[in-house]
Scaffold this motif. Structure first.
Motif, mmCIF file in Angstrom:
data_model
loop_
_atom_site.group_PDB
_atom_site.id
_atom_site.type_symbol
_atom_site.label_atom_id
_atom_site.label_comp_id
_atom_site.label_asym_id
_atom_site.label_seq_id
_atom_site.Cartn_x
_atom_site.Cartn_y
_atom_site.Cartn_z
ATOM 1 N N VAL A 42 -63.992 35.637 -10.369
ATOM 2 C CA VAL A 42 -62.215 36.295 -10.125
ATOM 3 C C VAL A 42 -61.847 36.301 -8.628
ATOM 4 C CG1 VAL A 42 -62.420 38.746 -10.045
ATOM 5 C CG2 VAL A 42 -60.920 38.036 -10.711
ATOM 6 N N LEU A 43 -60.275 35.340 -8.493
ATOM 7 C CA LEU A 43 -59.623 35.058 -7.762
ATOM 8 C C LEU A 43 -58.817 36.959 -7.426
ATOM 9 C CD1 LEU A 43 -58.310 34.459 -4.944
ATOM 10 C CD2 LEU A 43 -57.077 32.826 -6.792
ATOM 11 N N ALA A 44 -58.783 37.928 -6.604
ATOM 12 C CA ALA A 44 -57.417 38.967 -6.679
ATOM 13 C C ALA A 44 -56.473 38.950 -5.142
ATOM 14 C CB ALA A 44 -58.234 40.142 -6.347
ATOM 15 N N LEU A 45 -55.267 38.623 -6.001
ATOM 16 C CA LEU A 45 -54.153 38.747 -5.865
ATOM 17 C C LEU A 45 -53.231 39.774 -5.434
ATOM 18 C CD1 LEU A 45 -53.326 35.331 -6.826
ATOM 19 C CD2 LEU A 45 -54.077 35.655 -4.296
ATOM 20 N N GLY A 46 -52.965 40.088 -3.840
ATOM 21 C CA GLY A 46 -51.519 41.363 -4.173
ATOM 22 C C GLY A 46 -50.374 40.693 -4.199
ATOM 23 N N THR A 47 -49.629 40.963 -4.464
ATOM 24 C CA THR A 47 -48.379 40.689 -4.533
ATOM 25 C C THR A 47 -46.855 41.268 -3.971
ATOM 26 O OG1 THR A 47 -47.712 40.371 -6.989
ATOM 27 C CG2 THR A 47 -48.065 39.008 -6.807
ATOM 28 N N LEU A 80 -50.945 31.257 -12.306
ATOM 29 C CA LEU A 80 -52.523 31.887 -11.424
ATOM 30 C C LEU A 80 -53.065 31.691 -12.310
ATOM 31 C CD1 LEU A 80 -50.710 35.915 -10.266
ATOM 32 C CD2 LEU A 80 -51.266 33.089 -8.521
ATOM 33 N N THR A 81 -52.955 31.247 -12.966
ATOM 34 C CA THR A 81 -54.364 31.250 -14.628
ATOM 35 C C THR A 81 -54.747 29.911 -14.248
ATOM 36 O OG1 THR A 81 -53.718 32.657 -15.723
ATOM 37 C CG2 THR A 81 -55.477 30.674 -16.683
ATOM 38 N N ALA A 82 -53.714 28.711 -14.034
ATOM 39 C CA ALA A 82 -54.086 26.964 -13.466
ATOM 40 C C ALA A 82 -54.326 27.617 -12.445
ATOM 41 C CB ALA A 82 -52.875 26.994 -14.022
ATOM 42 N N ASP A 107 -62.269 48.023 -15.097
ATOM 43 C CA ASP A 107 -61.676 47.372 -16.008
ATOM 44 C C ASP A 107 -60.820 46.687 -16.269
ATOM 45 O OD1 ASP A 107 -63.366 49.681 -17.645
ATOM 46 O OD2 ASP A 107 -61.716 50.812 -16.829
ATOM 47 N N ASP A 108 -59.997 46.087 -15.615
ATOM 48 C CA ASP A 108 -59.337 44.907 -15.140
ATOM 49 C C ASP A 108 -59.972 44.102 -14.798
ATOM 50 O OD1 ASP A 108 -56.466 46.317 -16.146
ATOM 51 O OD2 ASP A 108 -56.914 47.462 -14.030
ATOM 52 N N LEU A 109 -61.012 44.030 -14.268
ATOM 53 C CA LEU A 109 -61.576 42.780 -13.884
ATOM 54 C C LEU A 109 -62.469 42.213 -15.108
ATOM 55 C CD1 LEU A 109 -62.559 43.747 -10.366
ATOM 56 C CD2 LEU A 109 -61.132 41.715 -10.639
ATOM 57 N N GLY A 110 -62.870 42.934 -15.260
ATOM 58 C CA GLY A 110 -63.719 42.532 -16.281
ATOM 59 C C GLY A 110 -63.095 41.891 -17.917
ATOM 60 N N MET A 111 -61.549 42.840 -17.677
ATOM 61 C CA MET A 111 -61.065 41.813 -19.261
ATOM 62 C C MET A 111 -60.628 40.436 -18.388
ATOM 63 S SD MET A 111 -58.469 45.125 -20.992
ATOM 64 C CE MET A 111 -56.565 44.111 -19.245
ATOM 65 N N ALA A 112 -60.411 40.333 -17.549
ATOM 66 C CA ALA A 112 -60.500 38.752 -16.436
ATOM 67 C C ALA A 112 -61.748 37.447 -16.774
ATOM 68 C CB ALA A 112 -59.689 38.940 -15.187
ATOM 69 N N LEU A 113 -62.679 38.678 -16.417
ATOM 70 C CA LEU A 113 -63.737 37.408 -17.141
ATOM 71 C C LEU A 113 -63.901 37.362 -18.343
ATOM 72 C CD1 LEU A 113 -66.098 39.169 -14.071
ATOM 73 C CD2 LEU A 113 -64.585 37.336 -14.437
ATOM 74 N N GLU A 114 -63.295 38.028 -18.912
ATOM 75 C CA GLU A 114 -63.947 38.793 -20.463
ATOM 76 C C GLU A 114 -62.772 37.539 -21.204
ATOM 77 O OE1 GLU A 114 -64.996 42.215 -22.074
ATOM 78 O OE2 GLU A 114 -66.312 42.934 -21.069
ATOM 79 N N ASP A 115 -61.851 37.679 -20.878
ATOM 80 C CA ASP A 115 -60.342 37.100 -22.290
ATOM 81 C C ASP A 115 -59.920 35.917 -20.926
ATOM 82 O OD1 ASP A 115 -60.695 38.878 -23.481
ATOM 83 O OD2 ASP A 115 -58.833 40.313 -22.565
ATOM 84 N N HIS A 116 -60.789 35.502 -20.213
ATOM 85 C CA HIS A 116 -60.320 34.017 -19.579
ATOM 86 C C HIS A 116 -59.241 34.436 -19.149
ATOM 87 C CE1 HIS A 116 -64.373 31.830 -20.108
ATOM 88 N NE2 HIS A 116 -65.368 33.171 -20.584
ATOM 89 N N GLU A 117 -58.319 35.371 -18.952
ATOM 90 C CA GLU A 117 -56.527 35.546 -18.747
ATOM 91 C C GLU A 117 -56.803 36.666 -17.445
ATOM 92 O OE1 GLU A 117 -54.447 36.842 -21.783
ATOM 93 O OE2 GLU A 117 -55.177 35.308 -23.384
ATOM 94 N N VAL A 119 -57.423 36.988 -11.203
ATOM 95 C CA VAL A 119 -57.598 35.379 -11.435
ATOM 96 C C VAL A 119 -58.911 35.384 -12.615
ATOM 97 C CG1 VAL A 119 -56.559 33.082 -11.886
ATOM 98 C CG2 VAL A 119 -55.222 35.028 -10.696
ATOM 99 N N PRO A 120 -59.032 34.664 -13.448
ATOM 100 C CA PRO A 120 -60.495 34.034 -13.399
ATOM 101 C C PRO A 120 -60.461 33.132 -12.839
ATOM 102 C CG PRO A 120 -58.899 34.288 -15.545
ATOM 103 C CD PRO A 120 -58.690 35.162 -14.737
ATOM 104 N N VAL A 121 -62.092 32.690 -12.489
ATOM 105 C CA VAL A 121 -62.167 31.564 -11.704
ATOM 106 C C VAL A 121 -62.567 30.922 -13.305
ATOM 107 C CG1 VAL A 121 -63.301 30.416 -9.503
ATOM 108 C CG2 VAL A 121 -62.220 32.649 -9.381
ATOM 109 N N THR A 122 -62.097 29.631 -13.546
ATOM 110 C CA THR A 122 -63.038 29.253 -14.494
ATOM 111 C C THR A 122 -63.476 27.958 -13.781
ATOM 112 O OG1 THR A 122 -61.253 28.318 -15.617
ATOM 113 C CG2 THR A 122 -62.070 30.579 -16.225
ATOM 114 N N GLY A 123 -64.726 27.450 -14.152
ATOM 115 C CA GLY A 123 -65.580 26.592 -14.022
ATOM 116 C C GLY A 123 -65.156 25.237 -15.285
#
Length: 177
Positions: free
Chosen positions: A81-86, A98-100, A46-56, A70-74
């Motif tokens: 998506v780029l996933a990061l564990g902090t 991260l969005t940038a 669900d979180d991955l889907g929201m990142a892809l849909e909302d571009h956030e 993090v959505p990988v946007t062209g």
């Protein structure tokens, strides 16, 4: 990108997944095994889907740190998506950074894909005439009284290109050999 981020202080792991017809498919990872990445793809769908849909960037806070998706946007689309564990929570400023980063990675992926498409097995025949004898192929053609045809181009290390040439009507025992 994954290796570099996973080795950066403050990050525990990084992985990427490409958008496919069926959802997301893991493409690379560092600091986390493939099985665990597959588990996270399902667990945080669900979180991955929201990142892809909302571009956030979406952030899930956990006891051992945060997960940032993090959505990988062209240019105009989200390619994955780029996933990061902090190791610490992610604030709004870090989320924007991260969005940038996702946009920069997306632009790099787009540039690589464009280069790959430009050098793909597409046949375009061009006939060019050049009289500059200092150009290698012109000098070769004039010296041996032959024709030189470009049959292919392949990218090699860095920004170099390997050219495949076909020399026709050159004598077998040429003075250049």
């Amino acid at each position: 990108v994954c290796d570099r981020l996973a080795d950066t202080e403050g990050f525990r792991f990084a992985w990427t997944a490409e958008r496919t017809g069926d959802g997301l498919t893991q493409s690379c990872g560092a600091g986390l095994g493939s099985e665990r990445i597959q588990a996270q793809l399902g667990e945080f769908a669900d979180d991955l889907g929201m990142a892809l849909e909302d571009h956030e960037t979406q952030v899930v806070e956990r006891s051992d740190g945060a997960l940032a998706f993090v959505p990988v946007t062209g240019d105009t689309t989200v390619s994955g998506v780029l996933a990061l564990g902090t190791e610490a929570p992610v604030d709004d400023t870090e989320r924007k950074l991260l969005t940038a980063l996702g946009a920069q990675v997306g632009h790099a992926v787009t540039a690589i894909e464009r280069k790959r498409l430009l050098l793909a097995d597409v046949v375009t025949e061009l006939e060019l005439d050049c009289s500059d004898a200092t150009a290698f192929t012109v000098g070769l053609s004039g010296e041996l009284d032959c024709s030189v045809d470009l049959s292919g181009v392949v990218p090699v290390r860095g920004q170099s290109l390997l050219y495949y040439l076909v020399v026709d009507r050159a004598p077998a025992a040429s003075p250049l050999a």
